[in-house]
Design an enzyme around this catalytic site. Structure first.
Site, mmCIF file in Angstrom:
data_model
loop_
_atom_site.group_PDB
_atom_site.id
_atom_site.type_symbol
_atom_site.label_atom_id
_atom_site.label_comp_id
_atom_site.label_asym_id
_atom_site.label_seq_id
_atom_site.Cartn_x
_atom_site.Cartn_y
_atom_site.Cartn_z
ATOM 1 N N TYR A 155 0.838 -1.211 0.000
ATOM 2 C CA TYR A 155 0.000 0.000 0.000
ATOM 3 C C TYR A 155 0.873 1.261 0.000
ATOM 4 C CZ TYR A 155 -4.457 2.399 0.631
ATOM 5 O OH TYR A 155 -5.580 3.176 0.450
ATOM 6 N N LYS A 162 -3.138 8.414 2.651
ATOM 7 C CA LYS A 162 -4.343 8.262 3.487
ATOM 8 C C LYS A 162 -4.111 8.828 4.891
ATOM 9 C CE LYS A 162 -7.088 6.318 0.464
ATOM 10 N NZ LYS A 162 -7.968 7.220 -0.300
HETATM 11 P P1 NAP Z 1 -12.436 3.593 -8.428
HETATM 12 O O1 NAP Z 1 -13.756 3.056 -8.777
HETATM 13 O O2 NAP Z 1 -11.318 3.343 -9.390
HETATM 14 O O3 NAP Z 1 -12.549 5.137 -8.097
HETATM 15 C C1 NAP Z 1 -11.425 5.995 -8.055
HETATM 16 C C2 NAP Z 1 -11.848 7.264 -8.700
HETATM 17 O O4 NAP Z 1 -10.830 8.283 -8.619
HETATM 18 C C3 NAP Z 1 -12.114 7.053 -10.182
HETATM 19 O O5 NAP Z 1 -13.398 7.541 -10.500
HETATM 20 C C4 NAP Z 1 -11.013 7.880 -10.825
HETATM 21 O O6 NAP Z 1 -11.388 8.376 -12.088
HETATM 22 C C5 NAP Z 1 -10.888 8.981 -9.838
HETATM 23 N N1 NAP Z 1 -9.724 9.828 -10.107
HETATM 24 C C6 NAP Z 1 -8.431 9.462 -10.186
HETATM 25 N N2 NAP Z 1 -7.680 10.537 -10.504
HETATM 26 C C7 NAP Z 1 -8.532 11.595 -10.622
HETATM 27 C C8 NAP Z 1 -8.379 12.959 -10.940
HETATM 28 N N3 NAP Z 1 -7.194 13.488 -11.228
HETATM 29 N N4 NAP Z 1 -9.474 13.760 -10.964
HETATM 30 C C9 NAP Z 1 -10.696 13.252 -10.714
HETATM 31 N N5 NAP Z 1 -10.913 11.953 -10.429
HETATM 32 C C10 NAP Z 1 -9.841 11.135 -10.380
HETATM 33 O O7 NAP Z 1 -11.933 2.979 -7.037
HETATM 34 P P2 NAP Z 1 -12.542 2.997 -5.557
HETATM 35 O O8 NAP Z 1 -11.924 1.835 -4.891
HETATM 36 O O9 NAP Z 1 -13.988 3.158 -5.583
HETATM 37 O O10 NAP Z 1 -11.843 4.290 -4.928
HETATM 38 C C11 NAP Z 1 -12.548 5.371 -4.353
HETATM 39 C C12 NAP Z 1 -11.883 5.822 -3.073
HETATM 40 O O11 NAP Z 1 -12.025 4.791 -2.097
HETATM 41 C C13 NAP Z 1 -10.393 6.096 -3.185
HETATM 42 O O12 NAP Z 1 -10.059 7.205 -2.375
HETATM 43 C C14 NAP Z 1 -9.782 4.835 -2.591
HETATM 44 O O13 NAP Z 1 -8.474 5.037 -2.095
HETATM 45 C C15 NAP Z 1 -10.769 4.586 -1.487
HETATM 46 N N6 NAP Z 1 -10.762 3.239 -0.898
HETATM 47 C C16 NAP Z 1 -10.819 2.140 -1.695
HETATM 48 C C17 NAP Z 1 -10.798 0.887 -1.123
HETATM 49 C C18 NAP Z 1 -10.836 -0.342 -1.976
HETATM 50 O O14 NAP Z 1 -10.398 -1.404 -1.512
HETATM 51 N N7 NAP Z 1 -11.327 -0.286 -3.201
HETATM 52 C C19 NAP Z 1 -10.748 0.742 0.276
HETATM 53 C C20 NAP Z 1 -10.703 1.891 1.061
HETATM 54 C C21 NAP Z 1 -10.703 3.135 0.467
HETATM 55 P P3 NAP Z 1 -11.084 7.442 -13.396
HETATM 56 O O15 NAP Z 1 -11.465 6.054 -13.110
HETATM 57 O O16 NAP Z 1 -11.927 8.093 -14.403
HETATM 58 O O17 NAP Z 1 -9.618 7.520 -13.612
#
Ligand code: NAP
Length: 274
Positions: A155, A162
């Site tokens: 990570y 984070k």
């Molecule tokens: P996700 O579906 O890939 O979402 C991530 C989003 O961030 C995507 O919509 C991506 O856009 C967007 N993004 C990246 N760079 C950007 C930029 N410059 N401007 C605007 N948008 C941008 O993945 P997710 O897992 O749902 O992630 C959402 C949040 O949850 C993140 O903060 C992640 O760290 C957090 N999180 C995830 C997990 C997990 O296991 N999945 C666990 C805890 C926390 P594009 O796809 O269009 O590039």
């Protein structure tokens, strides 16, 4: 309907597996009027049907958070089309792949800066830019992960981002509290999404978490969505600056639970065995 009369924007929907989609759906189901954003034209086409599905086909705006002019334009669009808003969701993170595996000491400075800008500073910038159109009683929500608190293999750079994000939540909560605006984070358990696919050995993270959580399973975007809806609604009107875990209880464990076989021999639960 807990979100009846509430208006807000959700940033970070890439597809229907995104955590942001789970949150948007839960808010929509409770009566919220939504707007959503996309990163660039490539994603505009993909998101159009999702916006329709969320009842905001005419409120789909571009916003690459690394471009201040797009954040300013988002505010103008929201003001024009919605007047004021009650909440926004920041579900955005990015780190170059060299920051998500290998030696921590090898992380290049450019990768570090990009991750901090997109995954952390964007929350501060959005809060500053959208505050003038936010109603008192408003709520801001971002997404974190346990890797910002404790070491999690691979990570790496995102863990540091984070940690900074969770600290920013507390400082923002104090600052915006004087305007009656709340700021919270959900620390979600691992979920298979596009962003997660960039993390080395992510499937191991999923297995380990399921095996060593009190609930002995992984969480879903619907579960994170419902908790997010609570934090965005008036149900949580006295809650701010919190990092709320939606992880099946994984974060409370100090040691894996031990089970005993028929001969009384101890073994550690694995692959969801109880
Ligand atoms: P996700 O579906 O890939 O979402 C991530 C989003 O961030 C995507 O919509 C991506 O856009 C967007 N993004 C990246 N760079 C950007 C930029 N410059 N401007 C605007 N948008 C941008 O993945 P997710 O897992 O749902 O992630 C959402 C949040 O949850 C993140 O903060 C992640 O760290 C957090 N999180 C995830 C997990 C997990 O296991 N999945 C666990 C805890 C926390 P594009 O796809 O269009 O590039």
């Amino acid at each position: 309907m807990f979100m009846q009369g509430k208006k807000g924007v959700v940033l970070g929907i890439a597809n229907k597996k995104s955590i942001a989609y789970g949150i948007a759906k839960a808010c929509r189901d409770q009566g919220a009027e939504l707007a959503i954003t996309y990163l660039n034209e490539r994603f505009e086409r993909k998101l159009a049907p999702i916006a329709e599905d969320l009842g905001c086909g005419n409120r789909l705006y571009p916003c690459d958070v690394s471009r201040p002019e797009e954040i300013a334009a988002l505010r103008e669009s929201l003001e024009r089309d919605m007047g004021t808003i009650d909440f926004f969701v920041h579900s955005i993170a990015f780190a170059p792949k060299e920051g998500l595996s290998g030696h921590f000491t090898d992380i290049p400075k450019e990768a570090f800066n990009v991750a901090m800008e997109i995954s952390v500073y964007s929350l501060i910038e959005l809060a500053r830019e959208l505050k003038p159109i936010m109603n008192p009683g408003g709520s801001i929500l971002t997404l974190s992960y346990y890797g910002g608190v404790k070491y999690i293999p691979n990570y790496n750079l995102m863990g540091v981002a984070k940690a900074a994000l969770e600290s920013s939540v507390k400082y923002l909560a104090e600052d915006l509290g004087r305007d009656g605006i709340r700021v919270n984070a959900i620390s979600a358990g691992p979920i298979k999404t596009l962003a997660a696919a960039g993390i080395g050995d992510f499937s191991f993270m999923l297995k380990w978490t399921a095996a060593h959580s009190p609930l002995r399973r992984n969480v879903t975007i619907d579960e994170v969505g419902n908790s997010g809806m609570y934090l965005l609604s008036d149900l949580s009107s006295a809650v701010t600056g919190e990092i709320h875990y939606v992880d099946g209880g994984f974060n409370i464990m100090g040691m894996p639970a031990v089970n005993f076989d028929e001969n009384g021999k101890p073994h550690i639960a694995w692959n969801g065995e109880s």
